[in-house]
Design a protein around this motif. Sequence first.
Motif, PDB file in Angstrom:
ATOM      1  N   PRO A 171     -34.139  34.318   5.163  1.00  0.00           N
ATOM      2  CA  PRO A 171     -33.248  34.605   4.025  1.00  0.00           C
ATOM      3  C   PRO A 171     -31.916  33.870   4.083  1.00  0.00           C
ATOM      4  O   PRO A 171     -31.225  33.743   3.079  1.00  0.00           O
ATOM      5  CB  PRO A 171     -33.044  36.122   4.103  1.00  0.00           C
ATOM      6  N   ALA A 172     -31.538  33.385   5.251  1.00  0.00           N
ATOM      7  CA  ALA A 172     -30.321  32.568   5.408  1.00  0.00           C
ATOM      8  C   ALA A 172     -30.582  31.586   6.546  1.00  0.00           C
ATOM      9  O   ALA A 172     -31.315  31.909   7.487  1.00  0.00           O
ATOM     10  CB  ALA A 172     -29.118  33.445   5.719  1.00  0.00           C
ATOM     11  N   PRO A 173     -30.017  30.387   6.481  1.00  0.00           N
ATOM     12  CA  PRO A 173     -30.273  29.398   7.544  1.00  0.00           C
ATOM     13  C   PRO A 173     -29.721  29.845   8.895  1.00  0.00           C
ATOM     14  O   PRO A 173     -28.644  30.436   8.970  1.00  0.00           O
ATOM     15  CB  PRO A 173     -29.552  28.144   7.040  1.00  0.00           C
ATOM     16  N   ILE A 174     -30.488  29.598   9.940  1.00  0.00           N
ATOM     17  CA  ILE A 174     -30.045  29.921  11.304  1.00  0.00           C
ATOM     18  C   ILE A 174     -29.554  28.627  11.940  1.00  0.00           C
ATOM     19  O   ILE A 174     -30.325  27.690  12.161  1.00  0.00           O
ATOM     20  CB  ILE A 174     -31.199  30.541  12.123  1.00  0.00           C
ATOM     21  N   LEU A 175     -28.250  28.547  12.223  1.00  0.00           N
ATOM     22  CA  LEU A 175     -27.622  27.323  12.718  1.00  0.00           C
ATOM     23  C   LEU A 175     -27.582  27.307  14.239  1.00  0.00           C
ATOM     24  O   LEU A 175     -27.403  28.348  14.879  1.00  0.00           O
ATOM     25  CB  LEU A 175     -26.205  27.190  12.169  1.00  0.00           C
ATOM     26  N   SER A 176     -27.738  26.125  14.821  1.00  0.00           N
ATOM     27  CA  SER A 176     -27.657  26.002  16.281  1.00  0.00           C
ATOM     28  C   SER A 176     -27.268  24.574  16.643  1.00  0.00           C
ATOM     29  O   SER A 176     -27.403  23.655  15.826  1.00  0.00           O
ATOM     30  CB  SER A 176     -29.002  26.347  16.929  1.00  0.00           C
ATOM     31  N   ILE A 177     -26.793  24.394  17.868  1.00  0.00           N
ATOM     32  CA  ILE A 177     -26.448  23.061  18.373  1.00  0.00           C
ATOM     33  C   ILE A 177     -26.468  23.088  19.892  1.00  0.00           C
ATOM     34  O   ILE A 177     -26.094  24.094  20.516  1.00  0.00           O
ATOM     35  CB  ILE A 177     -25.057  22.610  17.855  1.00  0.00           C
ATOM     36  N   ASN A 178     -26.942  22.009  20.490  1.00  0.00           N
ATOM     37  CA  ASN A 178     -26.896  21.885  21.944  1.00  0.00           C
ATOM     38  C   ASN A 178     -25.478  21.542  22.377  1.00  0.00           C
ATOM     39  O   ASN A 178     -24.811  20.722  21.736  1.00  0.00           O
ATOM     40  CB  ASN A 178     -27.842  20.769  22.419  1.00  0.00           C
ATOM     41  N   GLU A 179     -25.034  22.178  23.450  1.00  0.00           N
ATOM     42  CA  GLU A 179     -23.657  21.962  23.915  1.00  0.00           C
ATOM     43  C   GLU A 179     -23.393  20.500  24.231  1.00  0.00           C
ATOM     44  O   GLU A 179     -22.293  19.982  23.980  1.00  0.00           O
ATOM     45  CB  GLU A 179     -23.380  22.836  25.146  1.00  0.00           C
ATOM     46  N   LYS A 180     -24.398  19.798  24.752  1.00  0.00           N
ATOM     47  CA  LYS A 180     -24.207  18.384  25.122  1.00  0.00           C
ATOM     48  C   LYS A 180     -24.017  17.481  23.903  1.00  0.00           C
ATOM     49  O   LYS A 180     -23.523  16.363  24.018  1.00  0.00           O
ATOM     50  CB  LYS A 180     -25.389  17.892  25.956  1.00  0.00           C
ATOM     51  N   ASP A 181     -24.424  17.982  22.716  1.00  0.00           N
ATOM     52  CA  ASP A 181     -24.281  17.181  21.492  1.00  0.00           C
ATOM     53  C   ASP A 181     -23.004  17.486  20.714  1.00  0.00           C
ATOM     54  O   ASP A 181     -22.727  16.830  19.706  1.00  0.00           O
ATOM     55  CB  ASP A 181     -25.476  17.442  20.559  1.00  0.00           C
ATOM     56  N   MET A 182     -22.220  18.478  21.162  1.00  0.00           N
ATOM     57  CA  MET A 182     -21.076  18.939  20.363  1.00  0.00           C
ATOM     58  C   MET A 182     -20.015  17.863  20.146  1.00  0.00           C
ATOM     59  O   MET A 182     -19.293  17.874  19.150  1.00  0.00           O
ATOM     60  CB  MET A 182     -20.426  20.166  21.008  1.00  0.00           C
ATOM     61  N   TYR A 183     -19.918  16.913  21.083  1.00  0.00           N
ATOM     62  CA  TYR A 183     -18.872  15.887  20.978  1.00  0.00           C
ATOM     63  C   TYR A 183     -19.474  14.484  20.907  1.00  0.00           C
ATOM     64  O   TYR A 183     -18.786  13.496  21.149  1.00  0.00           O
ATOM     65  CB  TYR A 183     -17.911  16.003  22.168  1.00  0.00           C
ATOM     66  N   LEU A 184     -20.765  14.429  20.547  1.00  0.00           N
ATOM     67  CA  LEU A 184     -21.473  13.149  20.452  1.00  0.00           C
ATOM     68  C   LEU A 184     -21.220  12.533  19.082  1.00  0.00           C
ATOM     69  O   LEU A 184     -21.633  13.073  18.053  1.00  0.00           O
ATOM     70  CB  LEU A 184     -22.976  13.377  20.670  1.00  0.00           C
ATOM     71  N   VAL A 217     -15.554  33.591   7.785  1.00  0.00           N
ATOM     72  CA  VAL A 217     -16.606  34.599   7.615  1.00  0.00           C
ATOM     73  C   VAL A 217     -17.897  34.063   8.218  1.00  0.00           C
ATOM     74  O   VAL A 217     -18.201  32.877   8.088  1.00  0.00           O
ATOM     75  CB  VAL A 217     -16.819  34.938   6.111  1.00  0.00           C
ATOM     76  N   THR A 218     -18.627  34.924   8.908  1.00  0.00           N
ATOM     77  CA  THR A 218     -19.951  34.575   9.428  1.00  0.00           C
ATOM     78  C   THR A 218     -20.981  35.525   8.828  1.00  0.00           C
ATOM     79  O   THR A 218     -20.624  36.567   8.289  1.00  0.00           O
ATOM     80  CB  THR A 218     -19.996  34.679  10.960  1.00  0.00           C
ATOM     81  N   TYR A 219     -22.246  35.158   8.934  1.00  0.00           N
ATOM     82  CA  TYR A 219     -23.299  36.034   8.420  1.00  0.00           C
ATOM     83  C   TYR A 219     -24.340  36.287   9.503  1.00  0.00           C
ATOM     84  O   TYR A 219     -24.466  35.514  10.456  1.00  0.00           O
ATOM     85  CB  TYR A 219     -23.953  35.434   7.165  1.00  0.00           C
ATOM     86  N   GLN A 220     -25.051  37.369   9.349  1.00  0.00           N
ATOM     87  CA  GLN A 220     -26.074  37.752  10.320  1.00  0.00           C
ATOM     88  C   GLN A 220     -27.281  38.326   9.583  1.00  0.00           C
ATOM     89  O   GLN A 220     -27.125  39.098   8.630  1.00  0.00           O
ATOM     90  CB  GLN A 220     -25.516  38.789  11.297  1.00  0.00           C
ATOM     91  N   ILE A 221     -28.477  37.950  10.016  1.00  0.00           N
ATOM     92  CA  ILE A 221     -29.712  38.448   9.402  1.00  0.00           C
ATOM     93  C   ILE A 221     -30.198  39.649  10.210  1.00  0.00           C
ATOM     94  O   ILE A 221     -30.425  39.548  11.417  1.00  0.00           O
ATOM     95  CB  ILE A 221     -30.793  37.358   9.376  1.00  0.00           C
ATOM     96  N   HIS A 222     -30.344  40.772   9.543  1.00  0.00           N
ATOM     97  CA  HIS A 222     -30.826  41.970  10.217  1.00  0.00           C
ATOM     98  C   HIS A 222     -32.351  42.046  10.163  1.00  0.00           C
ATOM     99  O   HIS A 222     -33.009  41.261   9.469  1.00  0.00           O
ATOM    100  CB  HIS A 222     -30.186  43.214   9.588  1.00  0.00           C
ATOM    101  N   LYS A 223     -32.911  43.009  10.883  1.00  0.00           N
ATOM    102  CA  LYS A 223     -34.373  43.086  11.032  1.00  0.00           C
ATOM    103  C   LYS A 223     -35.094  43.200   9.693  1.00  0.00           C
ATOM    104  O   LYS A 223     -36.175  42.662   9.513  1.00  0.00           O
ATOM    105  CB  LYS A 223     -34.731  44.275  11.927  1.00  0.00           C
ATOM    106  N   PRO A 260     -22.622  23.488  14.068  1.00  0.00           N
ATOM    107  CA  PRO A 260     -24.053  23.795  14.236  1.00  0.00           C
ATOM    108  C   PRO A 260     -24.849  23.371  13.007  1.00  0.00           C
ATOM    109  O   PRO A 260     -24.333  23.371  11.884  1.00  0.00           O
ATOM    110  CB  PRO A 260     -24.065  25.318  14.409  1.00  0.00           C
ATOM    111  N   LEU A 261     -26.108  23.003  13.232  1.00  0.00           N
ATOM    112  CA  LEU A 261     -26.969  22.510  12.156  1.00  0.00           C
ATOM    113  C   LEU A 261     -28.175  23.423  11.969  1.00  0.00           C
ATOM    114  O   LEU A 261     -28.500  24.241  12.839  1.00  0.00           O
ATOM    115  CB  LEU A 261     -27.486  21.103  12.496  1.00  0.00           C
ATOM    116  N   VAL A 262     -28.863  23.237  10.853  1.00  0.00           N
ATOM    117  CA  VAL A 262     -30.159  23.886  10.660  1.00  0.00           C
ATOM    118  C   VAL A 262     -31.178  23.064  11.438  1.00  0.00           C
ATOM    119  O   VAL A 262     -31.352  21.871  11.161  1.00  0.00           O
ATOM    120  CB  VAL A 262     -30.538  23.929   9.164  1.00  0.00           C
ATOM    121  N   PRO A 263     -31.836  23.639  12.462  1.00  0.00           N
ATOM    122  CA  PRO A 263     -32.786  22.850  13.262  1.00  0.00           C
ATOM    123  C   PRO A 263     -33.991  22.411  12.437  1.00  0.00           C
ATOM    124  O   PRO A 263     -34.348  23.056  11.445  1.00  0.00           O
ATOM    125  CB  PRO A 263     -33.197  23.821  14.385  1.00  0.00           C
TER     126      PRO A 263
END
Length: 501
Positions: A177-190, A63-69, A161-164
């Motif tokens: 209202p919910a954490p927005i997760l992200s990750i740089n592609e170059k760090d995915m396997y670091l 399951v994923t979540y999305q924050i609406h406007k 992905p992490l909370v920046p």
Amino acid sequence: MTQAEIKLCSLLLQEHFGEIVDKIGTHLIRTGSQPLRAIVHDTGTSLDQVKKALCVLIQHNLVTYQIHKRGIVEYEAHCSRILRILRYPRYIYTAKTLYSDTGELIVEELLLNGKMTMSAVVKKVADRLTETMEDGKTMDYSEVSSTFCRLADTHFVQRCPLVPDPPESADAQPPPPAPILSINEKDMYLVPKLTLIGKGKRRRSSDDDAAGEPRPKRPKQTAESKEPIPDDGIYWQANLDRFHQHFRDQSIVSAVANRMDQTSSEIVRTMLRMSEITTSSCAPFTQPLSSNEIFRSLPVGYNISKQVLDQYLTLLADDPLEFVGKSGDSGGGMYVINLHKALASLAMATLESIVQERFGSRCARIFRLVLRKKHLEQKQVEDFAMIPAKEAKDMLYKLLSENLISLQSIANLIERRQFEMKENKRLLEKSQRVEAILASMQATGAEEAQLQEIEEMITAPERQQLESLKRNVNKLDASEIQVDETIFVLESYTESTMKRA
């Protein structure tokens, strides 16, 4: 979303996570994305239970979540990800094949837990391996760490992905209202630089060590003295797309071996292995590779000359299936694997074998003909296939009215397996109790006569019934995997076609 897919997803959720998670997950599959309050209201489940179920589903990427406007958070279940649970045994077996027992347990722990830190995985796997070793032997954390690094280097595991970190700003902004997760592609396997010192531990520990000396008491750790986890907040998960890429590559290698010979398949395997990290899983071709590069990358001890390799590459490039294509002349000749054409050939061969098995060789001849010619009138089918008009008409109707493959097959197999287990529940529980008693008595050094007496608690007819149940369940499990392998080939071809469109 078909009813067969929804039913299968529900069975998988119930079997792996229980009734409440199944109820919430299946509801989201049927309704699409919904906010928390609506899920609580529509399912008649308590707020606390819905939150816990969503936590489980999010933890396992189902399951994923999305924050609406308006700041409302909506949750959405992904049927395709839930269906991947069917492949968990295959992912784990692949890891075992490539990276031995240690790799197998690393991937198994990540699949069982959804997301874990590297340090937690290493310690858990070291403990599990130590449990299986002889007394006095233990698994070192460094060995497990090394295998984990190899899995990351080949992209079979990846960072989540992490909370920046919040931007350094004078104005304090309210959190989303919910954490927005992200990750740089170059760090995915670091892999984080960890120094994990220690060895696996056994669950049943005696007061004395192997040398017979008493173990020193561990000093109590206070909150101040307790060291922080070195990779706290850096979570890892199994990269299922990478496993799918490996399955696809293995299918291509097997097809080449069946069509040509072992040497040809080993050359193709080498090309795929050289491209496994540099080529996207959805790319129609691998990266171009020179003949010289391929020659240098052949397995050690594979004794073929450069001249023989070039002859094989020419044969592969000239083959009508066009699995291998020539893309240039530099470096002794540049070659690629045509992934899309390979998947198309595999899908066609799979469908032909299904039709032949279900409807016979004549139907398979008609099916093969239609696949090759694309569009044919009924009269043309009769003429080309050399089959009488009435028979051709009946066979065409069969092919049109029957679903060639359906997820309903797997749902039926799971339901049958669950029925077998339910029917023999009492006997299975008795068998487990007896095994637990035996294990306990063996650990305390019971005599052979005492063990024999415990074993006789299960009668001969009951043992026969247990053996029969074991055989039936194994057959059903194997059938599930076989059906899913067929679905995988067709699904891979469909996805490849859609991405090209």
